[in-house]
Design a protein around this motif. Structure first.
Motif, PDB file in Angstrom:
ATOM      1  N   UNK A 102       0.334  -0.967   0.202  1.00 30.74           N
ATOM      2  CA  UNK A 102       0.019  -0.008   0.239  1.00 30.74           C
ATOM      3  C   UNK A 102       1.514   0.978  -0.147  1.00 30.74           C
ATOM      4  N   UNK A 103       1.323   1.489   0.895  1.00 28.46           N
ATOM      5  CA  UNK A 103       2.782   2.637   0.748  1.00 28.46           C
ATOM      6  C   UNK A 103       3.596   2.705  -0.561  1.00 28.46           C
ATOM      7  N   UNK A 104       4.250   1.987  -1.282  1.00 29.90           N
ATOM      8  CA  UNK A 104       4.464   2.151  -2.466  1.00 29.90           C
ATOM      9  C   UNK A 104       3.135   2.358  -3.595  1.00 29.90           C
ATOM     10  N   UNK A 105       1.877   2.351  -3.447  1.00 29.70           N
ATOM     11  CA  UNK A 105       1.152   2.440  -4.543  1.00 29.70           C
ATOM     12  C   UNK A 105       1.145   4.521  -3.699  1.00 29.70           C
ATOM     13  N   UNK A 106       1.273   4.356  -3.049  1.00 29.72           N
ATOM     14  CA  UNK A 106       1.381   5.512  -1.583  1.00 29.72           C
ATOM     15  C   UNK A 106       2.127   6.751  -2.656  1.00 29.72           C
ATOM     16  N   UNK A 107       3.126   6.187  -2.889  1.00 33.15           N
ATOM     17  CA  UNK A 107       4.673   6.313  -3.044  1.00 33.15           C
ATOM     18  C   UNK A 107       4.435   8.147  -4.120  1.00 33.15           C
ATOM     19  N   UNK A 108       3.661   7.733  -5.025  1.00 36.39           N
ATOM     20  CA  UNK A 108       3.804   9.624  -5.716  1.00 36.39           C
ATOM     21  C   UNK A 108       3.495   9.959  -4.892  1.00 36.39           C
ATOM     22  N   UNK A 109       2.654  10.458  -3.522  1.00 34.42           N
ATOM     23  CA  UNK A 109       2.474  11.263  -3.875  1.00 34.42           C
ATOM     24  C   UNK A 109       3.030  12.142  -1.741  1.00 34.42           C
ATOM     25  N   UNK A 110       4.071  10.739  -1.438  1.00 35.80           N
ATOM     26  CA  UNK A 110       4.484  11.238  -0.631  1.00 35.80           C
ATOM     27  C   UNK A 110       5.529  12.322  -0.532  1.00 35.80           C
TER      28      UNK A 110
END
Length: 295
Positions: free
Chosen positions: A80-88
């Motif tokens: 899930x955090x990999x999916x979130x990575x573009x906006x972190x």
């Protein structure tokens, strides 16, 4: 400005039993909450509490001061955090509350370093009821410099925070959580076996409770879990059988990697597996009682 008095923007990734309760308490504390869940229907009720429901993990973490993950296990949290990575954004605080296991904490911390996140190993002790009341015990490890940012989040979801170290990657909070859960699993398994033996021998469970009342063998947890079985109140689950099996296996593996055999935890994992196979996976972990019976 003093962050302790400021409203935070918090992204909650994972809105199951625990995550939904934590998100509600964050909104009640005045924080701006974006919530995401793999099954959107589980997150949507939080809109009534003031949370914004995000379509993707990346959408959820956009502009977040703190990202709180409460997912099934370590691989799920990392995915899930990999999916979130573009906006972190670099410098964002990540409070990782999933019971992930010791090995997985290292992998999650490595992801945090790669993306310049302030990583906090922050599992919680407590089930549905204390979660809903904001009375969880937060076990936390992470750098002192960002604690002023993350502490309001812990204060909103918990009654107390126990700091176990200043390096989240070391997993000291997760290690303590596994020790605590090993006791919970042992006590739950013992409760189920005592009740099943009583049934098999024709012993009224109340006579057992009367015999130990007020003595060193008496325990509130025993009576609470036994009541769920005896009164057929296994749903909604405070801590589901399937999740308990996962945690038990993490405990056994942590012991194995450190040269310790944990026979009771291994037996507990097997009892939870059998109960889940009988159709009790979504019921309270007390439903492991049914694993004592072939039918």
């Amino acid at each position: 400005m003093d962050v302790m008095t400021d409203q935070l923007t918090v992204s909650v990734l994972g809105t199951g039993i625990m995550g939904a309760a934590m998100a509600r308490n964050l909104t009640r504390a005045g924080h701006t909450v974006s919530a995401w869940n793999r099954t959107r229907e589980k997150a949507e009720p939080l809109a009534a509490d003031g949370a914004r429901i995000a379509d993707t993990p990346a959408d959820a973490v956009r502009d977040a001061d703190v990202v709180l993950t409460m997912l099934y296990d370590g691989p799920a949290a990392l995915e899930v955090m990999r999916q979130a990575a573009p906006e972190l954004r670099p410098g964002t605080v990540w409070a990782q509350s999933t019971t992930a296991g010791v090995e997985a904490v290292g992998e999650l911390a490595a992801f945090a370093r790669e993306h310049q996140l302030a990583f906090y190993d922050a599992p919680v002790l407590g089930t549905r009821e204390p979660a809903e009341a904001g009375q969880l015990l937060v076990l936390a490890a992470g750098p002192e410099q960002e604690r002023r940012t993350v502490q309001p989040v812990f204060d909103a979801v918990g009654a107390r925070t126990v700091w176990t170290g200043d390096d989240g990657a070391a997993g000291s909070a997760t290690r303590l959580k596994l020790v605590a859960n090993s006791w919970v699993i042992a006590a739950t398994s013992a409760t189920g076996e005592a009740l099943s033996l009583a049934k098999a021998l024709g012993v009224d469970p109340q006579s057992f409770f009367d015999a130990i009342a007020g003595g060193p063998l008496d325990m509130g947890y025993l009576r609470a879990k036994a009541a769920l079985v005896l009164e057929d109140r296994l749903t909604p689950a405070s801590f589901a059988v399937a999740t308990a099996e996962k945690d038990a296996r993490l405990i056994v593996e942590a012991g194995r990697q450190h040269g310790v055999r944990l026979d009771v935890a291994a037996a507990g994992a097997e009892r939870f597996r059998r109960a889940a196979a009988q159709g009790h996976g979504d019921e309270d972990m007390a439903a492991a009682y049914f694993a004592s019976f072939d039918d």
